[in-house]
Design a protein around this motif. Structure first.
Motif, PDB file in Angstrom:
ATOM      1  N   CYS A  83       0.814  -1.115   0.071  1.00  0.00           N
ATOM      2  CA  CYS A  83      -0.027   0.097   0.160  1.00  0.00           C
ATOM      3  C   CYS A  83       0.967   1.399   0.011  1.00  0.00           C
ATOM      4  N   THR A  85      -0.512   4.445  -0.062  1.00  0.00           N
ATOM      5  CA  THR A  85      -1.494   5.481  -0.041  1.00  0.00           C
ATOM      6  C   THR A  85      -1.045   6.288   1.384  1.00  0.00           C
ATOM      7  N   ASN A 123      -3.294   0.888  -4.220  1.00  0.00           N
ATOM      8  CA  ASN A 123      -3.708   1.977  -3.725  1.00  0.00           C
ATOM      9  C   ASN A 123      -4.883   1.574  -2.496  1.00  0.00           C
ATOM     10  N   CYS A 124      -4.582   2.236  -1.367  1.00  0.00           N
ATOM     11  CA  CYS A 124      -5.270   2.108   0.117  1.00  0.00           C
ATOM     12  C   CYS A 124      -5.764   0.832   0.145  1.00  0.00           C
TER      13      CYS A 124
ATOM     14  N   PRO B  76      -8.800   6.693   0.489  1.00  0.00           N
ATOM     15  CA  PRO B  76      -7.606   6.449   1.225  1.00  0.00           C
ATOM     16  C   PRO B  76      -7.976   6.891   2.619  1.00  0.00           C
ATOM     17  N   TYR B 159     -10.531   1.868  -8.033  1.00  0.00           N
ATOM     18  CA  TYR B 159     -11.307   2.850  -6.758  1.00  0.00           C
ATOM     19  C   TYR B 159     -12.260   3.429  -7.640  1.00  0.00           C
ATOM     20  N   ASN B 311       1.287  12.584  -2.868  1.00  0.00           N
ATOM     21  CA  ASN B 311       0.918  11.492  -2.591  1.00  0.00           C
ATOM     22  C   ASN B 311      -0.601  11.168  -3.132  1.00  0.00           C
ATOM     23  N   PHE B 315      -2.098   9.092  -6.464  1.00  0.00           N
ATOM     24  CA  PHE B 315      -3.065   8.270  -6.293  1.00  0.00           C
ATOM     25  C   PHE B 315      -4.226   8.514  -7.549  1.00  0.00           C
ATOM     26  N   GLU B 319      -5.504   6.395 -10.594  1.00  0.00           N
ATOM     27  CA  GLU B 319      -6.894   5.632 -10.787  1.00  0.00           C
ATOM     28  C   GLU B 319      -8.002   6.485 -11.592  1.00  0.00           C
TER      29      GLU B 319
END
Lengths: 179, 399
Positions: A83, A85, A123-124, B76, B159, B311, B315, B319
């Motif tokens: 991960c 994130t 991602n997360c 997140p 996501y 960050n 992301f 996504e």
């Protein structure tokens, strides 16, 4: 792949699509099963699935290339997803990433030459309260430290009996990236 | 550090099945009326009134309607759904069944994110138990003509599939690209049939409201944001985990409860949310002030705000589904801007251009992802100008 194997594969896929109701919504579950079993979705599978569902193979390719858990490229037996994130980042994912690269001898996005491990970012993973977290196939590991990385990899190696093939552990630590 | 204590949550005080039994003695109109009175809003973050969604779906004449539970928790910093699914799955299934009763659906789907595959067999067993107990299947709890069953579908690591139309596209075997709206899923959803898509937490509150009453729920919180909410707290604070707080709590109060006082900023609402600096900690967490789907990331005094913004932009770049231009190109440009800022090579003029680009993305993107992806960038750039401008290359960052 042998002709008989191909026929078997086609029959299996046909059956699974039927189980899911013979319509397009079967596409992703079936691709996920193929991915799980073979580590990738080959062009042959895409063609077969397209034939059965009466859609163009490009439609199937579009789906395969869209989702990060399904792919055309062959992945290792164990896919490790770390991960990246914010919460895990703040809890030290960078050091973990370095240690994974050292212990596996590959960089992110690569697969070990023996085809056992693939290293990827995720991602997360929804483990922000217990980071840094990583996913090995379907299994989640939390509060991982650079020290425990080795144990996790070792666990994988013994799980499927590939330990015998892995006597010589990858010694090569990667040189510092040029950046 | 990990202090999720579910025993004190409302969810553990409501017996599974109780709300469902009570709801089945009510007419569909009465159920929706109760939700209207409670003023329950979507717990996924967008805050759309649940009763409105249900009313619209109930009004459509169709033999086949769907109830979809959005368990694609990808924001997140959010992990409350994971806790609900592991500890209160029955309550959530009760909520879905009540929803089905209210709109007249016979089929339910849980869209579980690929990262939570380890929960699938557990949930499948739960569903099997419910079928055995008569809580699912033909004539639920002996109510003639009310048939309802739930299946689990897995996401595949995207996501964007948390957006309801993208989720439906994904269920139909398509790329998870959001649809144009209208038509809305409430009349043209899964397979063209009316579909309600609600968050895991929203469904879980439903049996609680049915059991304890709408008044109990709307007495808590603010006028426009009623009830309690689960918060996923992580970052630089003493206590990580899932906490239940009333809506309308100030950020300062929340920080005191999780030992996070002294923080420099709080990222509320995950990557698509806003970054709230310390001077604004008096603001409240509510749909009308600082909205959140539950994600609270506490950012300590030693953190580099550019690292935070960078960050998040990485992301979003990863996504974005790439369907519409503002989001596909904009996120890449904003990330480049952050790299320039980090290197101390960004002129004020260019930064203003980037902010304008961010505002354009908010207006012109097709779905919620692109509309909210510049939020973190814009709030950090405007609130932390001192920190990010004119850096020299070897500026000390955290680490």
């Amino acid at each position: 792949m042998l002709v008989s194997e191909r026929e078997q594969l086609r029959a299996n896929i046909e059956q699974r699509i039927k189980d899911y109701g013979n319509n397009r919504s079967a596409l992703i579950p079936v691709l996920q099963e193929v991915q799980l079993k073979y580590g990738h979705v080959s062009e042959y599978v895409m063609q077969v699935v397209a034939d059965i569902l009466h859609i163009h193979p490009v439609e199937v390719y579009g789906v395969v290339s869209f989702y990060s858990f399904i792919g055309h490229k062959q992945k290792g037996r164990f896919v490790i997803r770390l991960c990246r994130t914010l919460s895990c980042d703040m809890q030290g994912k960078d050091r973990l990433a370095r240690q994974l690269e050292n212990d596996l001898g590959i960089r992110f996005g690569e697969t070990t030459p023996d085809g056992n491990f693939t290293l990827e970012w995720a991602n997360c993973l929804g483990m922000c309260d217990q980071g840094p977290a990583l996913l090995v196939n379907e299994r989640i590991y939390t509060q991982v430290t650079p020290e425990t990385v080795h144990d996790i990899l070792e666990e994988c190696r013994t799980l499927f009996g590939v330990y015998a093939l892995q006597e010589k552990e990858t010694q090569c630590a990667l040189p510092t990236p040029a950046k | 550090m990990r202090t999720t204590d579910t025993s004190k949550m409302t969810f553990s005080k409501v017996a599974p099945g109780e709300g469902l039994k009570k709801a089945l003695t009510m007419s569909p109109e009465e159920i929706i009326g109760l939700i209207t009175e409670s003023r329950l809003k979507g717990r996924g973050g967008a805050g759309f009134p649940t009763d409105l969604k249900w009313t619209l779906a109930a009004a459509v004449n169709d033999d086949l309607k769907y109830v979809v539970c959005n368990a694609d928790e990808g924001e997140p910093g959010t992990f409350k759904d994971r806790v609900i699914l592991t500890e209160f799955a029955d309550l959530m299934f009760d909520g879905m069944t009540i929803g089905a009763r209210a709109i007249g659906a016979c089929k339910g789907i849980v869209y579980l994110r690929g990262e939570y595959t380890y929960l699938r067999s557990f949930l499948k067993n739960k569903l099997a138990e419910r079928r055995k107990d008569g809580l699912l299947g033909k004539n639920v709890l002996g109510h003639e003509g009310f048939d309802f069953d739930i299946e689990i579908r897995m996401g595949a690591g995207a996501y964007i599939c948390g957006e309801e139309t993208a989720l439906i596209e994904s269920l139909e075997g398509q790329r998870g690209e959001p649809r144009n709206r209208p038509p809305f899923p409430v009349n043209t959803g899964f397979m063209g049939h009316p579909t309600i898509v609600n968050n895991v937490e929203t469904f879980t509150w439903v049996p609680c409201i049915v059991t304890k009453g709408a008044k109990w729920f709307n007495d808590i919180g603010t006028e426009r944001s009623t009830g309690l909410k689960l918060f996923s707290v992580s970052g630089d604070c003493g206590r990580h985990g899932v906490f239940e707080f009333p809506m309308g709590i100030t950020i300062q109060e929340l920080l005191e409860k999780v030992d996070g006082t002294g923080a420099k900023a709080v990222q509320a609402g995950g990557a698509s949310g806003r970054c709230v600096p310390a001077c604004d900690f008096g603001r409240t967490i509510a749909f009308e002030d600082v909205p959140t789907g539950g994600s609270i990331i506490v950012i300590g005094p030693d953190r580099d705000m550019l690292q935070v913004a960078g960050n998040f932009m990485e992301f979003f770049l990863d996504e974005s589904c790439g369907q519409c231009t503002p989001c596909r190109e904009g996120n890449a440009k904003l990330l480049e801007g952050i790299e320039l800022l980090k290197a101390g090579r960004c002129s004020m003029k260019y930064l203003r251009e980037l902010c304008k680009l961010g505002e354009t993305m908010q207006l012109a993107s097709k779905c919620g992802l692109g509309q909210s992806s510049p939020n973190a960038f814009l709030s950090i750039v405007t609130k932390f100008k001192d920190e990010i401008m004119g850096r020299t290359e070897n500026v000390t960052s955290n680490a």
